[in-house]
Design an enzyme around this catalytic site. Structure first.
Site, PDB file in Angstrom:
ATOM      1  N   ASN A 104       0.649 -40.447   5.517  1.00  0.00           N
ATOM      2  CA  ASN A 104      -0.218 -39.878   4.483  1.00  0.00           C
ATOM      3  C   ASN A 104      -0.008 -40.915   3.346  1.00  0.00           C
ATOM      4  O   ASN A 104       1.018 -41.357   3.213  1.00  0.00           O
ATOM      5  CB  ASN A 104       0.242 -38.451   4.193  1.00  0.00           C
ATOM      6  CG  ASN A 104       1.651 -38.217   3.701  1.00  0.00           C
ATOM      7  OD1 ASN A 104       1.911 -38.651   2.567  1.00  0.00           O
ATOM      8  ND2 ASN A 104       2.400 -37.466   4.398  1.00  0.00           N
ATOM      9  N   ASP A 118      10.314 -36.583  10.007  1.00  0.00           N
ATOM     10  CA  ASP A 118       9.449 -35.346   9.595  1.00  0.00           C
ATOM     11  C   ASP A 118       9.599 -33.992  10.126  1.00  0.00           C
ATOM     12  O   ASP A 118       9.080 -33.168   9.869  1.00  0.00           O
ATOM     13  CB  ASP A 118       8.007 -35.796   9.700  1.00  0.00           C
ATOM     14  CG  ASP A 118       7.534 -37.039   8.778  1.00  0.00           C
ATOM     15  OD1 ASP A 118       8.247 -37.100   7.664  1.00  0.00           O
ATOM     16  OD2 ASP A 118       6.318 -37.384   8.994  1.00  0.00           O
ATOM     17  N   ASN A 133       4.916 -27.479  10.361  1.00  0.00           N
ATOM     18  CA  ASN A 133       3.889 -28.317  11.125  1.00  0.00           C
ATOM     19  C   ASN A 133       3.814 -28.175  12.644  1.00  0.00           C
ATOM     20  O   ASN A 133       2.956 -28.532  13.196  1.00  0.00           O
ATOM     21  CB  ASN A 133       3.901 -29.533  10.697  1.00  0.00           C
ATOM     22  CG  ASN A 133       3.866 -29.782   9.312  1.00  0.00           C
ATOM     23  OD1 ASN A 133       4.213 -30.788   8.670  1.00  0.00           O
ATOM     24  ND2 ASN A 133       3.196 -29.046   8.565  1.00  0.00           N
ATOM     25  N   ARG A 192       5.000 -38.149  14.940  1.00  0.00           N
ATOM     26  CA  ARG A 192       5.308 -36.749  14.947  1.00  0.00           C
ATOM     27  C   ARG A 192       5.102 -35.899  16.152  1.00  0.00           C
ATOM     28  O   ARG A 192       5.850 -34.730  16.442  1.00  0.00           O
ATOM     29  CB  ARG A 192       4.716 -36.039  13.704  1.00  0.00           C
ATOM     30  CG  ARG A 192       5.105 -36.646  12.493  1.00  0.00           C
ATOM     31  CD  ARG A 192       4.782 -35.599  11.256  1.00  0.00           C
ATOM     32  NE  ARG A 192       5.543 -34.503  11.468  1.00  0.00           N
ATOM     33  CZ  ARG A 192       5.414 -33.393  10.647  1.00  0.00           C
ATOM     34  NH1 ARG A 192       4.472 -33.448   9.772  1.00  0.00           N
ATOM     35  NH2 ARG A 192       6.079 -32.397  10.810  1.00  0.00           N
ATOM     36  N   ARG A 231      -5.969 -33.644   9.806  1.00  0.00           N
ATOM     37  CA  ARG A 231      -4.882 -33.438  10.718  1.00  0.00           C
ATOM     38  C   ARG A 231      -5.436 -32.517  11.695  1.00  0.00           C
ATOM     39  O   ARG A 231      -5.973 -32.654  12.965  1.00  0.00           O
ATOM     40  CB  ARG A 231      -3.741 -32.835  10.076  1.00  0.00           C
ATOM     41  CG  ARG A 231      -3.120 -33.923   9.349  1.00  0.00           C
ATOM     42  CD  ARG A 231      -2.655 -35.120   9.823  1.00  0.00           C
ATOM     43  NE  ARG A 231      -2.040 -35.899   8.932  1.00  0.00           N
ATOM     44  CZ  ARG A 231      -0.660 -35.978   8.671  1.00  0.00           C
ATOM     45  NH1 ARG A 231       0.313 -35.161   9.034  1.00  0.00           N
ATOM     46  NH2 ARG A 231      -0.041 -36.807   7.801  1.00  0.00           N
ATOM     47  N   HIS A 239      -3.454 -31.714   4.468  1.00  0.00           N
ATOM     48  CA  HIS A 239      -3.035 -30.598   4.910  1.00  0.00           C
ATOM     49  C   HIS A 239      -3.904 -29.275   3.880  1.00  0.00           C
ATOM     50  O   HIS A 239      -3.312 -29.612   2.664  1.00  0.00           O
ATOM     51  CB  HIS A 239      -1.802 -30.217   5.110  1.00  0.00           C
ATOM     52  CG  HIS A 239      -0.998 -30.725   6.228  1.00  0.00           C
ATOM     53  ND1 HIS A 239       0.359 -31.273   6.439  1.00  0.00           N
ATOM     54  CD2 HIS A 239      -1.600 -30.772   7.572  1.00  0.00           C
ATOM     55  CE1 HIS A 239       0.370 -31.552   7.773  1.00  0.00           C
ATOM     56  NE2 HIS A 239      -0.671 -31.416   8.421  1.00  0.00           N
ATOM     57  N   ASP A 264      -2.231 -26.520   3.165  1.00  0.00           N
ATOM     58  CA  ASP A 264      -1.052 -26.035   2.277  1.00  0.00           C
ATOM     59  C   ASP A 264      -0.829 -27.147   1.293  1.00  0.00           C
ATOM     60  O   ASP A 264       0.129 -26.715   0.323  1.00  0.00           O
ATOM     61  CB  ASP A 264       0.125 -25.884   3.221  1.00  0.00           C
ATOM     62  CG  ASP A 264       0.727 -27.175   3.547  1.00  0.00           C
ATOM     63  OD1 ASP A 264       0.482 -28.323   3.339  1.00  0.00           O
ATOM     64  OD2 ASP A 264       1.875 -26.921   4.251  1.00  0.00           O
ATOM     65  N   CYS A 295       5.841 -26.909   3.051  1.00  0.00           N
ATOM     66  CA  CYS A 295       5.942 -27.656   4.016  1.00  0.00           C
ATOM     67  C   CYS A 295       7.237 -27.695   4.858  1.00  0.00           C
ATOM     68  O   CYS A 295       7.484 -27.900   5.957  1.00  0.00           O
ATOM     69  CB  CYS A 295       5.848 -29.326   3.793  1.00  0.00           C
ATOM     70  SG  CYS A 295       4.288 -29.630   3.025  1.00  0.00           S
TER      71      CYS A 295
HETATM   72  N1  ARG Z   1       5.213 -36.802   6.408  1.00  0.00           N
HETATM   73  C1  ARG Z   1       4.660 -35.500   6.907  1.00  0.00           C
HETATM   74  C2  ARG Z   1       3.316 -35.855   7.502  1.00  0.00           C
HETATM   75  O1  ARG Z   1       2.523 -36.465   6.707  1.00  0.00           O
HETATM   76  C3  ARG Z   1       4.670 -34.513   5.869  1.00  0.00           C
HETATM   77  C4  ARG Z   1       4.125 -33.277   6.282  1.00  0.00           C
HETATM   78  C5  ARG Z   1       4.004 -32.258   5.211  1.00  0.00           C
HETATM   79  N2  ARG Z   1       3.888 -30.996   5.643  1.00  0.00           N
HETATM   80  C6  ARG Z   1       2.833 -30.043   5.293  1.00  0.00           C
HETATM   81  N3  ARG Z   1       2.885 -28.690   5.686  1.00  0.00           N
HETATM   82  N4  ARG Z   1       1.909 -30.625   4.380  1.00  0.00           N
HETATM   83  O2  ARG Z   1       2.913 -35.016   8.274  1.00  0.00           O
END
Ligand code: ARG
Length: 287
Positions: free
Chosen positions: A34, A81, A87, A107, A155, A184, A186, A280
């Site tokens: 991201n 992560d 997530n 991930r 995503r 995301h 959130d 997160c």
């Molecule tokens: N580096 C992680 C990603 O890009 C950060 C996730 C953050 N989580 C969230 N729920 N927004 O997936």
């Protein structure tokens, strides 16, 4: 926008009983999936592990202080992560758990780690997803109700929301995300209580913003600077009263205080370098 299911006759959703956090031992920024993960020169952000641990511990302590026991998932080397425990899985009040299908190769292995953790807790009923789905990064409970708000676009796929509805029968209101800094749901949409939403309109289409303004009795509009740099939209209010958030969003703080919320400032600067903050870093459990 196609609403999935009956959103008028909603069942009550049970209370969250505890919080799941993932040990930050191996947290770092070793890839960029991201645009928050790189600095202004295009280099990967540098994480200070000691500082990250302190931030993580203060968040954990804050949850405990306001009455939520925190369970932890052990760290896994090579899965930096994993610490963003919102997530990988989406627990349902009936004891089943929806497993994510993560967008990035980096991930994807995190999901198995969570699955084994649940198995260790005696939970064996899992729902697997065919479409990309990143759990509580994109799917959020409406406070107190069996109703979900589902982000899609970067995503989670729109098809995943339909799949989730078909598999759980829980009504879902889909919201299309259009700004890649808010990848995301959130990151830009925070349900403070059943009547109050804080959100950043620049993350959504005009028609979505108009819909949200009609749907909620109260909305707090987040300023671009506070939403983007400070992750104000990634705050978390588990009980309609206490709001946990990264410090520095003064305009948002003032609005929260005026509405009677209690603010808990928790530094999450090291995790913002990875693209996440308070919301997160935790998963609400019904256990
Ligand atoms: N580096 C992680 C990603 O890009 C950060 C996730 C953050 N989580 C969230 N729920 N927004 O997936």
């Amino acid at each position: 926008m196609k609403i999935l299911g009956d959103t008028l006759n909603l069942k009550e959703c049970p209370q969250v009983n505890s919080i799941l956090m993932s040990d930050p031992k191996y947290y770092t920024v070793s890839y960029a999936i991201n645009n928050h993960m790189i600095d202004e020169f295009g280099e990967l952000n540098q994480v200070n592990p000691m500082k990250a641990l302190q931030e993580w511990l203060s968040l954990k302590r804050c949850f405990e202080k306001i009455g939520y026991p925190v369970k932890t998932i052990p760290p896994v080397s090579g899965l930096p992560d994993l610490v963003f425990s919102a997530n990988q899985s989406f627990p349902l009040p009936d004891g089943r758990v929806v497993l994510s299908k993560m967008r990035s190769e980096e991930r994807a292995p995190e999901v198995k780690v969570f699955k084994s953790w649940y198995e260790g807790q005696g939970i064996n009923e899992f729902i697997e997803m065919e479409s990309y789905f990143e759990s509580m990064g994109d799917i959020l409970w409406h406070p107190g109700s069996m109703l979900l708000w589902g982000g899609h676009g970067f995503r989670t796929e729109e098809a995943a929301l339909e799949e989730l509805f078909n598999k759980t029968n829980i009504p879902i209101i889909p919201l299309k995300l259009i700004n890649e800094s808010f990848y995301h749901l959130d990151t830009c949409f925070s349900l403070l209580d059943s009547k109050t939403l804080a959100y950043y309109p620049g993350a959504f289409e005009e028609e979505t913003n108009a819909f949200l303004e009609k749907w909620f009795e109260r909305t707090i509009i987040l300023e671009e600077e506070e939403a983007l740099k400070n992750f104000a939209g990634n705050c978390y209010c588990p009980d309609g009263k206490n709001v946990l958030l990264h410090p520095g969003s003064t305009k948002f703080d003032i609005k929260l205080l005026k509405l009677g919320f209690k603010i808990h400032h928790i530094r999450t600067g090291e995790f913002i370098k990875g693209g996440g903050s308070v919301f997160c870093m935790k998963l609400p459990l019904f256990l």
